[in-house]
Structure formats: C-alpha cells, structure tokens
Motif scaffolding. Structure first.
Motif, mmCIF file in Angstrom:
data_model
loop_
_atom_site.group_PDB
_atom_site.id
_atom_site.type_symbol
_atom_site.label_atom_id
_atom_site.label_comp_id
_atom_site.label_asym_id
_atom_site.label_seq_id
_atom_site.Cartn_x
_atom_site.Cartn_y
_atom_site.Cartn_z
ATOM 1 N N ILE A 189 -1.115 -2.985 -19.036
ATOM 2 C CA ILE A 189 -2.538 -2.954 -18.701
ATOM 3 C C ILE A 189 -3.214 -1.954 -19.636
ATOM 4 C CG2 ILE A 189 -4.248 -2.508 -16.910
ATOM 5 C CD1 ILE A 189 -2.095 -3.159 -14.837
ATOM 6 N N PRO A 190 -4.071 -2.425 -20.551
ATOM 7 C CA PRO A 190 -4.734 -1.515 -21.496
ATOM 8 C C PRO A 190 -5.755 -0.619 -20.792
ATOM 9 C CG PRO A 190 -4.758 -3.795 -22.280
ATOM 10 C CD PRO A 190 -4.370 -3.827 -20.836
ATOM 11 N N PRO A 191 -6.178 0.454 -21.448
ATOM 12 C CA PRO A 191 -7.184 1.346 -20.854
ATOM 13 C C PRO A 191 -8.492 0.605 -20.559
ATOM 14 C CG PRO A 191 -6.180 2.348 -22.794
ATOM 15 C CD PRO A 191 -5.723 0.930 -22.761
ATOM 16 N N HIS A 192 -9.174 1.047 -19.516
ATOM 17 C CA HIS A 192 -10.495 0.534 -19.137
ATOM 18 C C HIS A 192 -10.460 -0.956 -18.783
ATOM 19 C CE1 HIS A 192 -11.656 4.375 -20.775
ATOM 20 N NE2 HIS A 192 -11.225 4.023 -21.975
ATOM 21 N N THR A 193 -9.322 -1.417 -18.289
ATOM 22 C CA THR A 193 -9.168 -2.818 -17.888
ATOM 23 C C THR A 193 -9.177 -2.921 -16.369
ATOM 24 O OG1 THR A 193 -7.856 -3.328 -19.863
ATOM 25 C CG2 THR A 193 -7.688 -4.854 -18.012
ATOM 26 N N PHE A 194 -10.073 -3.729 -15.845
ATOM 27 C CA PHE A 194 -10.107 -3.936 -14.398
ATOM 28 C C PHE A 194 -8.855 -4.692 -13.967
ATOM 29 C CE2 PHE A 194 -11.027 -6.762 -10.806
ATOM 30 C CZ PHE A 194 -11.395 -5.825 -9.845
ATOM 31 N N HIS A 195 -8.187 -4.193 -12.938
ATOM 32 C CA HIS A 195 -7.026 -4.898 -12.404
ATOM 33 C C HIS A 195 -6.961 -4.691 -10.893
ATOM 34 C CE1 HIS A 195 -5.688 -0.852 -13.610
ATOM 35 N NE2 HIS A 195 -4.741 -0.930 -12.686
ATOM 36 N N ARG A 196 -6.347 -5.663 -10.222
ATOM 37 C CA ARG A 196 -6.273 -5.632 -8.762
ATOM 38 C C ARG A 196 -5.150 -6.543 -8.291
ATOM 39 N NH1 ARG A 196 -8.754 -10.103 -6.099
ATOM 40 N NH2 ARG A 196 -9.571 -11.636 -7.585
ATOM 41 N N GLY A 197 -4.724 -6.341 -7.054
ATOM 42 C CA GLY A 197 -3.740 -7.231 -6.462
ATOM 43 C C GLY A 197 -4.362 -8.575 -6.142
ATOM 44 N N LEU A 198 -3.567 -9.629 -6.288
ATOM 45 C CA LEU A 198 -4.051 -10.983 -6.010
ATOM 46 C C LEU A 198 -3.707 -11.436 -4.602
ATOM 47 C CD1 LEU A 198 -3.415 -13.092 -9.230
ATOM 48 C CD2 LEU A 198 -5.600 -12.504 -8.198
ATOM 49 N N LYS A 199 -2.562 -11.012 -4.117
ATOM 50 C CA LYS A 199 -2.140 -11.384 -2.771
ATOM 51 C C LYS A 199 -1.173 -10.337 -2.245
ATOM 52 C CE LYS A 199 1.041 -14.577 -2.260
ATOM 53 N NZ LYS A 199 1.808 -15.842 -2.276
ATOM 54 N N VAL A 200 -1.001 -10.331 -0.956
ATOM 55 C CA VAL A 200 -0.114 -9.361 -0.321
ATOM 56 C C VAL A 200 1.333 -9.680 -0.683
ATOM 57 C CG1 VAL A 200 0.739 -8.497 1.885
ATOM 58 C CG2 VAL A 200 -1.708 -8.925 1.564
ATOM 59 N N CYS A 201 2.066 -8.650 -1.092
ATOM 60 C CA CYS A 201 3.499 -8.785 -1.357
ATOM 61 C C CYS A 201 4.234 -8.507 -0.044
ATOM 62 C CB CYS A 201 3.940 -7.794 -2.432
ATOM 63 S SG CYS A 201 3.063 -7.982 -4.001
ATOM 64 N N GLU A 202 4.940 -9.498 0.439
ATOM 65 C CA GLU A 202 5.624 -9.374 1.723
ATOM 66 C C GLU A 202 7.019 -8.781 1.540
ATOM 67 O OE1 GLU A 202 4.156 -9.974 4.464
ATOM 68 O OE2 GLU A 202 2.423 -11.196 3.893
ATOM 69 N N GLY A 203 7.458 -7.993 2.524
ATOM 70 C CA GLY A 203 8.818 -7.469 2.497
ATOM 71 C C GLY A 203 9.005 -6.381 1.455
ATOM 72 N N ARG A 204 10.234 -6.236 0.985
ATOM 73 C CA ARG A 204 10.581 -5.172 0.048
ATOM 74 C C ARG A 204 9.949 -5.421 -1.317
ATOM 75 N NH1 ARG A 204 14.694 -1.372 -1.330
ATOM 76 N NH2 ARG A 204 15.273 -1.478 -3.526
ATOM 77 N N LEU A 205 9.376 -4.370 -1.882
ATOM 78 C CA LEU A 205 8.816 -4.429 -3.233
ATOM 79 C C LEU A 205 9.142 -3.123 -3.940
ATOM 80 C CD1 LEU A 205 7.011 -5.719 -5.451
ATOM 81 C CD2 LEU A 205 5.068 -4.562 -4.362
ATOM 82 N N LYS A 206 9.677 -3.240 -5.153
ATOM 83 C CA LYS A 206 10.009 -2.054 -5.941
ATOM 84 C C LYS A 206 9.639 -2.322 -7.392
ATOM 85 C CE LYS A 206 13.916 0.975 -7.173
ATOM 86 N NZ LYS A 206 15.383 1.192 -7.027
ATOM 87 N N PHE A 207 8.871 -1.408 -7.982
ATOM 88 C CA PHE A 207 8.554 -1.558 -9.401
ATOM 89 C C PHE A 207 8.390 -0.189 -10.062
ATOM 90 C CE2 PHE A 207 4.351 -1.722 -7.330
ATOM 91 C CZ PHE A 207 3.596 -0.832 -8.092
ATOM 92 N N HIS A 208 8.714 -0.153 -11.369
ATOM 93 C CA HIS A 208 8.498 1.042 -12.174
ATOM 94 C C HIS A 208 7.080 1.005 -12.737
ATOM 95 C CE1 HIS A 208 12.686 1.861 -11.812
ATOM 96 N NE2 HIS A 208 13.105 1.007 -12.729
#
Length: 285
Positions: free
Chosen positions: A65-84
């Motif tokens: 994601i480059p600087p000054h870029t609008f970003h948002r979640g699209l849908k709810v992630c259900e259950g376990r979620l892990k990310f770096h």
C-alpha cells in the motif's frame, strides 16, 4: 503495477512492524497513512480495498500500500486471522507498469534496483516470513535504527530478487510463445483446437494452456475468439457482406452463436456495430 527505485539512491527507513492476530470477526478500518505498508497474511484471507481496487489476499501473498493511499476492509474476516505488517518510508519508489520494469531490468544493472509489486503471489513467502520474523525480533530488541534500516534493505532486496526472477522468466516465456500466438492468428478462422496447437509445437496441452494464460492473461480458446472478432469488426466496417457471411468467414457456421459471442465481447450486436462504424470508415476517404 510495480513501485521501483532504479538506483536505490536513498535507503528506506524502517518505521514499525508487527504481527496481527485475532480469533474474532474483524475488518480492516478505513484509513490513509503517509508511509509504505507491506501486508502478508500467514493464514486465512484478508479482504481489503486499496486505491479502489479489491483484493482477497491469501496466505503467502503480498500487498503493498503506497503512501497517501485510501484503503479499507471489504468484508469481515471470520475466525482466525494472522498477518504480518511492515511500515517504511524514504525510498524513492515510483510507479511503473510491468512492461516498463522488464525494459529497465534489461537496460540497467538489476542488482541496483528495488522492485516492489503492488500485489503478488509469485514469491517464495517462506523466505519473506523468516526474514520478517528476524526483523521483528530486532525491532522488539530495540536495536539501533540504522541496524533496522539495513535489515529492511536486505528484506526489500530479497523481495526484488524474487520478483525480478519471475519477470525475467515471464519475459522469456513471452518470447517463446510469440510463434504460437502468430500461428493461432493465422489459423484462427479454421476449426483448430488446443490439442492441434499443442501437437504442432510439441507441447503437453495442459502445460501449454497454463503457460499461455499465465503470460498473456487469456486462455487459448479466448485468444481464438478475439482474433476472430477482430477480423469480424473489419469485415463489418469495410465490406457489404451479410452477418451470416461474416460469421462463416471468421469460422462460425452458426450465425446466431456468432452474434451472441459478438454481443458478449463487444457489448453491441454486429448490426449495431456496423451502423455505428460503417459510415465513419467511409467518411475518412
């Protein structure tokens, strides 16, 4: 799309990093930040929109994601979620298309370049995870900032090496596929099949189908359709042939099937296309 620093003239500055983990339903909040962010899921799928483009990032894939870029979640992630996640700034990275990046690789010493894809699933994510965890350990141990910047540079060069290898291989395959594409264009109006093309060029048909789509973005069947419809457009605007005659000329004995295909790919019927462009063609004379 890629972000490239052709000479890595200014070292990237490490800002922060971490691993997000939840076992509860979760959605990424809306935001704009002034630094680069790299996101790499470890398990499950992260649904996110960046610069108005939707992504479903699977484990092992990477999103930048480059600087000054609008970003948002699209849908709810259900259950376990892990990310770096990793934030950095400072590098003089500029947007370039894949064709531009391949040309730069051929023109310059690629070892001097940093190449980061907006999104990729073409890397060995295991190496990224190992290096990321080492960087995270150094960060948590409060190592000097210069130490973290240097290790960040190693991580960016590792990503670059993976992407560069992928692009070089893709370009090589593209050159190898050019004779096949030329043959398809010449014979597109005949009743040709994937099996015939594979036999002619001594390929396994499944392998040929896969590498053709990977390198051109479309399958062989769709490539044949596109060549046929391109010629059909020319016949509609440059001749007085009937729709039935044009269908037969480009390889379709069933005129109704030809008309359905034309409408699907061109968004207008052959008759509507002729009415729109036939006069324009002759007005140029």
């Amino acid at each position: 799309m890629y972000f490239v620093d052709e000479e890595y003239s200014e070292q990237a500055a490490f800002l922060s990093a971490g691993t997000f983990l939840t076992n509860q339903p979760w959605i990424h909040k809306e935001r704009v930040i002034d630094s680069y962010e790299i996101i790499c899921p470890v398990d499950s799928t992260l649904y996110i929109e960046s610069n108005h483009i939707p992504y479903a990032i699977e484990a092992g894939e990477i999103l930048l994601i480059p600087p000054h870029t609008f970003h948002r979640g699209l849908k709810v992630c259900e259950g376990r979620l892990k990310f770096h996640w990793l934030h950095f700034s400072g590098a003089h990275l500029g947007p370039k298309s894949e064709e531009e990046v391949i040309r730069k690789i051929n023109e310059k010493d690629p070892d001097e370049m940093i190449i980061l894809p907006i999104y990729t699933n073409k890397i060995d994510s295991r190496r990224f995870h190992v290096m990321f965890n080492q960087l995270l350990d150094l960060y948590q141990e409060k190592k000097p900032r210069s130490y973290l910047d240097a290790y960040l540079t190693c991580l960016l060069y590792e990503l670059t090496a993976e992407i560069r290898s992928y692009l070089i291989q893709k370009a090589s395959n593209g050159n190898r596929l050019q004779p096949i594409q030329d043959w398809i264009r010449i014979h597109a109006f005949e009743d040709i099949t994937l099996e015939q093309i594979a036999d002619h060029f001594k390929y396994n048909k499944n392998y040929l189908s896969r590498i053709y789509k990977e390198n051109t973005g479309i399958g062989i069947s769709e490539q044949i359709i596109k060549f046929r419809l391109k010629h059909a457009k020319e016949l509609l605007t440059e001749t007085d042939l009937s729709i039935i005659e044009i269908a037969s000329e480009v390889g379709y004995e069933d005129a109704k099937y030809f008309m359905r295909l034309f409408k699907k790919y061109v968004n207008v019927t052959p008759t509507e296309y002729r009415k729109t462009f036939y006069c324009k063609h002759y007005n140029k004379k």
